[in-house]
Write an enzyme that holds these catalytic residues in place. Structure first.
Site, PDB file in Angstrom:
ATOM      1  N   HIS A  70       0.847  -1.195   0.000  1.00  0.00           N
ATOM      2  CA  HIS A  70       0.000   0.000   0.000  1.00  0.00           C
ATOM      3  C   HIS A  70       0.883   1.246   0.000  1.00  0.00           C
ATOM      4  CE1 HIS A  70      -3.286  -2.487   2.326  1.00  0.00           C
ATOM      5  NE2 HIS A  70      -2.983  -3.013   1.156  1.00  0.00           N
ATOM      6  N   LEU A  71       1.163   1.781  -1.171  1.00  0.00           N
ATOM      7  CA  LEU A  71       1.996   2.980  -1.261  1.00  0.00           C
ATOM      8  C   LEU A  71       1.102   4.151  -1.647  1.00  0.00           C
ATOM      9  CD1 LEU A  71       4.613   0.965  -3.184  1.00  0.00           C
ATOM     10  CD2 LEU A  71       5.158   2.092  -1.035  1.00  0.00           C
TER      11      LEU A  71
END
Lengths: 181, 512
Positions: free
Chosen positions: B444-445
């Protein structure tokens, strides 16, 4: 040629392959020496390296060479390279490097160990030995899905693509169709 | 055109020489943001071109071979590293459909408290729960968000639930974008049935059916611009063996960048675009994850049954989510603290293992920078508070596994011993765990081109338009002003749907 085939085209030089094989004999369970496992492992390792950025690929190869030559400084090795060490000495050297809390070589060897072990457990014979047989399972539950829900699946798939663009709503902006905009 | 390839899709093997293309809107990336934007604009009759760096891999090509999936569907074989103390491993999808092809398929709306924070503290307009509701409803319908059919829930998930129930902890079934998912547990290798409603099987074919074009295997090198705004993009096809192929030049009135929170700021920066806020490439957040491996007497065969049927929300107020995620043997083995015979002994119990873990809503932030010769590099510092919560989350996960009947648990701290009961767990956790010894990873960036109406705070405005550069938009998780504490895909889809509608309303301003 697919991306995967392209990645498979990348090859290690003969000296590096020799280090990888010896490394695998120490890092992986003893069954790595059986049958065609080692050949498959090296092929998988090369394919994986082929998919990594060039810089990382060179770091891995550099790490292998440093690990191999670094054995000369290990007292029990008596000046020999890692690939020339007997099993007991090779294992002791491997443990000694991994036990280091600091330093680039320890971190590098830890990562290479991860890659080599990954490639070992990707071999079909090894998966089979573990009782990991996903292909048959996937085929079975995929059939079950279609037999239970076939009509709903087809309707859902059609709905997600929206109305036929060649139909009466073709190319009409959402606002004009009453959608929220 | 090759049989079986959708009309409008062009791969490198079909391109003989340099190409010049004109369109109204060019979209860089075909993942959650890019494909959604393309489908919405194409629905409105706008001439759209998508450019995707990765290859086209249809549903029929997906298998359970992990190595093959990493090489073909992920950037750099999934081996991204955010540099810091400790480093955080990350992976990004790189294929037609982007990370939606390889994610777990969790579909959660942005929590109301996050939307309120974005509205009140980050100066983002039209982002209240009420205003976002129709967009969430639309995307949930498009990607078939629903609970799993019960027959697909495997033993690892049943044990996770049993453990949470025994502890009295809140556990909820996951909402997933799936159409009667078969439970193949192959989500991260590409769904082999098409049941996971990724962009590959929803918005991309939808856009192509409405006349959009998609160039795969083509890396956009820069955005072109004039004094009046953007004018298009220039890229290059990649031939097998990472050789340079023909060039692609796209002229367009509007450029939408949707390459994800690492590639988007990198492309904008190397195109010479600057944000007056100074926030381009900064404010990176990543929901750090950590995992434990629990061993049970009974056979679990975690690979039989759906990927993540449940989430434990007991500690959600503290920003900690727990779940179990089955992994194939190769990925588990590479992280085990053993080699040789000992590794073989541990792995012999593969069918008796559960990999469970925690995810933290982080308070730290990082940065993406272009480094000459190396390309985009990610830097991220885990804060003391987050490190404490990771350790707490790991302890809670291990406790949960013991409550479910685990005989021993391996902890994700470099050099940490395995623990055989809850009291040994308490002992292990009570000793100081150096931050550098945490083994963290993420998918999850978020947050490197943050939204704000205020150009001094945000890179883009409330609808994704780049402040000060007419015709330039961002449409991916880079938009998030901060972490959201849940899986980000649905937030991206809803935000981009909303932003696409805003762009359609303003189409005359851009002459499209």
């Amino acid at each position: 040629m697919s991306q995967d085939e392209a990645a498979s085209c990348w090859r290690l030089g003969r000296p590096a392959r020799r280090i990888v094989k010896r490394f695998a004999e120490v890092a992986c369970p003893p069954e790595v020496r059986a049958g065609r496992v080692m050949g498959g492992l090296v092929g998988e390792f090369e394919a994986l390296l082929g998919a990594l950025p060039t810089g990382v690929r060179w770091l891995v190869q550099g790490g292998l060479v440093a690990f191999d030559q670094g054995a000369r400084l290990y007292p029990r090795a008596r000046g020999r390279r890692f690939v020339r060490l007997a099993d007991g000495d090779a294992d002791a050297y491997f443990r000694a490097i991994l036990a280091r809390r600091r330093g680039g070589l320890a971190a590098s060897v830890q990562r290479i160990k991860g890659l080599v072990v990954f490639c070992y457990y990707e071999q079909p014979e090894v998966k089979e030995q573990l009782g990991y047989r996903p292909d048959g399972y996937i085929a079975e539950v995929s059939r079950r899905r279609l037999s239970r829900y076939g009509a709903q699946i087809r309707a859902g798939e059609a709905a997600s693509l929206g109305p036929d663009p060649d139909g009466p709503d073709a190319m009409t902006p959402p606002a004009a169709r009453g959608d929220r905009s | 055109m090759t049989a079986g390839i959708p009309a409008g899709l062009v791969r490198e093997s079909e391109v003989a020489g340099d190409l010049r293309v004109e369109c109204a809107v060019v979209i860089v990336g075909s993942g959650a943001g890019g494909a959604t934007m393309a489908a919405e604009l194409a629905d409105a009759g706008i001439d759209v071109v998508m450019v995707e760096e990765g290859g086209y891999h249809p549903t029929e090509s997906f298998t359970a071979q992990t190595g093959r999936a990493l090489r073909t569907l992920y950037r750099d074989a999934g081996a991204g590293v955010a540099l810091g103390r400790p480093p955080v491993l990350f992976s990004e999808g790189r294929c037609v459909g982007g990370s939606t092809v390889v994610n777990g398929g969790m579909s959660w709306r942005t929590p109301a408290r996050v939307l309120e924070r974005w509205a009140s503290k980050e100066d983002v307009a039209a982002i209240s729960e009420r205003e976002m509701e129709p967009y969430f409803a639309q995307v949930e319908s498009r990607i078939s968000v629903a609970l799993q059919d019960p027959e697909t829930i495997g033993q690892d998930m049943r044990l996770l639930k049993a453990g949470a129930d025994a502890k009295g902890w809140k556990i909820i079934p996951n909402l997933r974008n799936q159409l009667h998912c078969a439970g193949t547990n192959n989500c991260t290798h590409g769904c082999p049935t098409g049941a996971k409603r990724s962009m590959l099987v929803t918005s991309i074919p939808r856009a192509l059916r409405r006349g959009a074009r998609l160039f795969a295997d083509c890396r956009v090198e820069r955005i072109t611009k004039s004094a009046r705004g953007v004018t298009g993009v220039e890229g290059r096809f990649t031939r097998p063996g990472q050789r340079r192929g023909p060039s692609l030049s796209v002229r367009a009135a509007v450029v939408v960048v949707a390459g994800g929170a690492v590639q988007t700021p990198a492309l904008l920066a190397r195109s010479g675009l600057r944000s007056a806020s100074g926030q381009l490439g900064r404010n990176l957040t990543m929901h750090p994850h950590a995992k434990v491996i629990a061993f049970f007497d009974e056979e679990v065969t975690g690979w039989k049954g759906v990927h993540q049927a449940y989430q434990v929300r007991e500690f959600a107020d503290d920003g900690i989510l727990l779940t179990a995620v089955n992994q194939p043997p190769s990925l588990i083995a590479m992280t085990l603290p053993a080699h040789g015979r000992e590794l073989g002994r541990l792995m012999a119990g593969y069918n008796h293992m559960i990999t469970a873990g925690c995810m933290i809503e982080d308070t730290g932030s990082g940065r993406v920078r272009n480094i000459p010769g190396l390309g985009p590099q990610v830097f991220y510092q885990v804060t003391d508070r987050d490190a404490d919560r990771v350790i707490r989350g790991v302890a809670q996960t291990a406790e949960l596994m013991f409550a479910a009947g685990a005989r021993r648990v391996l902890l994700p701290f470099d050099g940490a011993p395995e623990v055989r009961d809850p009291s040994a767990l308490r002992d292990a956790i009570s000793r100081p765990v150096p931050r550098r010894s945490l083994e963290l990873f993420t998918r999850h960036l978020m947050g490197t081109a943050r939204m704000s109406q205020d150009p001094r705070r945000g890179v883009v405005d409330s609808f994704g338009a780049f402040h000060g550069v007419p015709g330039l938009y961002v449409a991916d998780a880079s938009l998030f002003p901060g972490p959201i504490g849940v899986n980000p895909m649905e937030t991206i889809l809803a935000l981009v749907t909303r932003n696409a509608h805003n762009l359609i309303e303003q189409r005359s301003r851009h002459g499209i």
